[in-house]
Write an enzyme that holds these catalytic residues in place. Structure first.
Site, PDB file in Angstrom:
ATOM      1  N   SER A 126       0.682  -0.999  -0.040  1.00 28.43           N
ATOM      2  CA  SER A 126      -0.083   0.150  -0.144  1.00 28.43           C
ATOM      3  C   SER A 126       1.057   1.121   0.013  1.00 28.43           C
ATOM      4  CB  SER A 126      -0.985   0.035   1.357  1.00 28.43           C
ATOM      5  OG  SER A 126      -1.405   1.256   1.724  1.00 28.43           O
ATOM      6  N   TYR A 177      -3.750  -0.562   9.659  1.00 27.86           N
ATOM      7  CA  TYR A 177      -3.312  -0.704   8.357  1.00 27.86           C
ATOM      8  C   TYR A 177      -2.097  -0.417   7.888  1.00 27.86           C
ATOM      9  CZ  TYR A 177      -4.829  -0.897   3.365  1.00 27.86           C
ATOM     10  OH  TYR A 177      -4.550  -1.188   1.838  1.00 27.86           O
TER      11      TYR A 177
END
Ligand code: NAP
Length: 253
Positions: free
Chosen positions: A145, A158
């Site tokens: 990410s 996350y």
């Protein structure tokens, strides 16, 4: 010839979380390049199977909740029982939980870390053992990410999990390159999927994000096709331990 090095005919790719979003885009890209697909999803049949089959490729569904690492051995067993081998693993399944760091719960920490990092590692381990037993290497592609590179806001687990994905990609590449295994990651930028629905519905955050993307648009699942085929194919045999941003230029800003 170089184009033939991208050809994946006769290969089997195991793709986690491919019923929708980026996982579906990657499964279809791999199938277009010649792969048969083992699709690991929480729920039963979905339209990825019919889309893969419409391309003339086989699709074997395996049902599993990857939040638990206890399912990992059985996922690989079921994949092998169906397809006979695995050549490519795409660790795509992932979740996000949004809350201020001051209020973030332990549950939201554990759920995200368990799926995004812990299961990714143990599924890679199980598949790497299979690659070694098969004796002809293999390709692992992890989905990282922008938050493997940046801190983010309101997504502590996350950010931790995706930073771990980039680190683990390097570690696994270091240990397994000698077996002919390539471990790389793709770091998608801001892509229009379920994962970013909340962000896209927040007008000011959405504008802020779009204003920073040099490409001037959110990414879409099809943007993942070329990169995943490259990293799954022998065209990338000397690329190892690297995290490739597919972000419309976001990190360049
Ligand atoms: P998505 O549409 O929410 O897809 C996530 C996938 O993971 C779905 O197939 C989902 O299945 C599956 N999944 C969730 N929990 C699971 C579990 N416990 N066991 C098995 N599968 C599970 O989001 P996406 O954007 O395509 O995300 C795909 C990957 O890209 C994720 O790792 C995400 O973190 C990463 N990513 C996305 C973006 C973005 O902007 N969209 C950016 C960077 C990275 P269900 O349908 O059953 O929930």
């Amino acid at each position: 010839m170089v184009l033939s090095t991208f050809n994946l005919e006769g290969k089997v790719a195991l793709v986690t979380g491919c019923n929708t979003g980026l996982g579906q885009g990657m499964a279809l890209g791999l199938a277009q390049a010649g792969c048969d697909i083992v699709g690991v999803n929480r729920d039963g049949p979905d339209d990825t199977q019919s889309k893969v089959e419409a391309l003339g490729r086989r699709f074997w569904p395996v049902q599993a909740d990857l939040m638990q690492t206890s399912v990992v051995a059985s996922v690989v067993e079921q994949a092998l029982a169906a397809a006979g081998k695995i050549n490519i693993l795409v660790n795509n399944a992932g979740i996000i939980r949004r809350e201020d760091a001051l209020n973030f719960s332990e549950q939201d920490w554990d759920d995200v870390m368990n799926l995004n990092s812990k299961s990714l590692f143990f599924l890679s381990q199980q598949v790497a053992r299979q690659f070694i037993a098969q004796g002809n290497g293999g390709k692992i592609i992890n989905i990282a990410s922008m938050l493997s590179f940046q801190g983010g806001i309101r997504v502590p687990s996350y950010t931790a999990s995706k930073s771990a994905v980039m680190g683990l990609t390097r570690l696994m590449a270091n240990e397994w390159a000698k077996h002919g295994i390539n471990v790389n990651a793709i770091a998608p930028g801001y892509m229009a999927t379920n994962n970013t629905e909340q962000l896209r519905n927040d007008e000011s955050r959405s504008e802020e994000i779009l204003g920073r993307i040099p490409a001037g648009r959110w990414g879409v699942p099809d943007d993942m096709m070329g990169p995943v085929v490259f990293l799954a194919s022998s065209a990338s045999d000397y690329v190892n331990g690297y995290t490739l941003a597919v972000d419309g230029g976001w990190l360049a800003r």
